[in-house]
Design a protein around this motif. Sequence first.
Motif, PDB file in Angstrom:
ATOM      1  N   LEU A 200       1.623   9.366  -5.734  1.00 48.43           N
ATOM      2  CA  LEU A 200       2.060  10.726  -5.398  1.00 48.43           C
ATOM      3  C   LEU A 200       3.111  11.237  -6.380  1.00 48.43           C
ATOM      4  CD1 LEU A 200       2.196  10.534  -1.496  1.00 48.43           C
ATOM      5  CD2 LEU A 200       0.525  11.749  -2.915  1.00 48.43           C
ATOM      6  N   VAL A 201       4.024  10.385  -6.796  1.00 50.99           N
ATOM      7  CA  VAL A 201       5.036  10.780  -7.777  1.00 50.99           C
ATOM      8  C   VAL A 201       4.372  11.127  -9.107  1.00 50.99           C
ATOM      9  CG1 VAL A 201       6.983   9.939  -9.177  1.00 50.99           C
ATOM     10  CG2 VAL A 201       6.963   9.553  -6.702  1.00 50.99           C
ATOM     11  N   LEU A 202       3.420  10.310  -9.541  1.00 52.18           N
ATOM     12  CA  LEU A 202       2.723  10.580 -10.799  1.00 52.18           C
ATOM     13  C   LEU A 202       1.931  11.887 -10.729  1.00 52.18           C
ATOM     14  CD1 LEU A 202       1.500   7.000 -11.788  1.00 52.18           C
ATOM     15  CD2 LEU A 202       3.334   8.342 -12.836  1.00 52.18           C
ATOM     16  N   ILE A 203       1.285  12.134  -9.620  1.00 54.07           N
ATOM     17  CA  ILE A 203       0.561  13.394  -9.439  1.00 54.07           C
ATOM     18  C   ILE A 203       1.536  14.564  -9.453  1.00 54.07           C
ATOM     19  CG2 ILE A 203      -0.789  14.779  -7.790  1.00 54.07           C
ATOM     20  CD1 ILE A 203      -2.256  12.162  -7.059  1.00 54.07           C
TER      21      ILE A 203
ATOM     22  N   PHE B 153       0.828  -1.197   0.000  1.00 52.86           N
ATOM     23  CA  PHE B 153       0.000   0.000   0.000  1.00 52.86           C
ATOM     24  C   PHE B 153       0.870   1.257   0.000  1.00 52.86           C
ATOM     25  CE2 PHE B 153      -2.306   3.373   2.266  1.00 52.86           C
ATOM     26  CZ  PHE B 153      -3.359   3.540   1.377  1.00 52.86           C
ATOM     27  N   LYS B 154       1.934   1.275   0.811  1.00 53.14           N
ATOM     28  CA  LYS B 154       2.828   2.423   0.875  1.00 53.14           C
ATOM     29  C   LYS B 154       3.529   2.643  -0.463  1.00 53.14           C
ATOM     30  CE  LYS B 154       3.854   2.519   5.801  1.00 53.14           C
ATOM     31  NZ  LYS B 154       4.878   2.350   6.838  1.00 53.14           N
ATOM     32  N   ILE B 155       3.993   1.562  -1.087  1.00 57.06           N
ATOM     33  CA  ILE B 155       4.655   1.674  -2.389  1.00 57.06           C
ATOM     34  C   ILE B 155       3.671   2.201  -3.430  1.00 57.06           C
ATOM     35  CG2 ILE B 155       5.717   0.348  -4.279  1.00 57.06           C
ATOM     36  CD1 ILE B 155       6.976  -1.436  -2.093  1.00 57.06           C
ATOM     37  N   PHE B 156       2.464   1.685  -3.429  1.00 53.98           N
ATOM     38  CA  PHE B 156       1.428   2.135  -4.351  1.00 53.98           C
ATOM     39  C   PHE B 156       1.119   3.619  -4.137  1.00 53.98           C
ATOM     40  CE2 PHE B 156      -3.091   2.709  -5.452  1.00 53.98           C
ATOM     41  CZ  PHE B 156      -3.018   2.400  -6.803  1.00 53.98           C
TER      42      PHE B 156
END
Length: 155
Positions: A13-16, A5-8
Motif C-alpha cells: 500500500l505504501v508503494l502504491i 501478511f499485514k506487514i506485506f
Amino acid sequence: MKKIFKIFLIIILVLIGLLFVRPQKVIYEADIIGKVIDENNKPVSNATIYRIEKEYYINEKIGSNESKDIRTESVKSDKNGDFKFYAKSRIDWFHTPLDLPIGYCYAAFEIEKSGYEFFKTKFGEYEQYRIANCYACEKVLFKPVLVLKKIKNKV
C-alpha cells in the motif's frame, strides 16, 4: 503468518501510494513576447498587460472542483508597444501515474489602458501542445499582436 501478511500488505500500500503522490512536478508557463497596437496599427505604450492563470479550489458549498482566473503578474508595454512575460514555473505536488508525458500550453492575458476598451483574450485563443524535446511548456513561445480599440466618446 497473519502478522507477516499485514506487514506485506502495508508495504504494498505504501508503494502504491508513492506512485500517486510525488513532490515537485514542475509546470512551466510559456514565454510571451507580444505587441499592443491600436486600430490604426500604431503602438500603444504604457498599457498594463496581466498574465492570467487558473487557480483551482474546492467549492465547499456544492463540493465540486472549480477554477477561477487570477492575475499573477503584470508588465507595461514600451514606447513601441512591445512587452514580454518570461517563462516561469510552479510546483504541482499531487499527480498520478496517469499523467501523460504531453503538455497542453496556453496563454491568457488582460490589457488595460486609459482611453481604450478593456481587452481580454478568449479561451483557447493562444494554445498549443508541448513541443518535442522539452518538458511540458518549457520552450513554448507565444507572439501575440493585440489590438486595442479606443473608447468612442458618447455625444
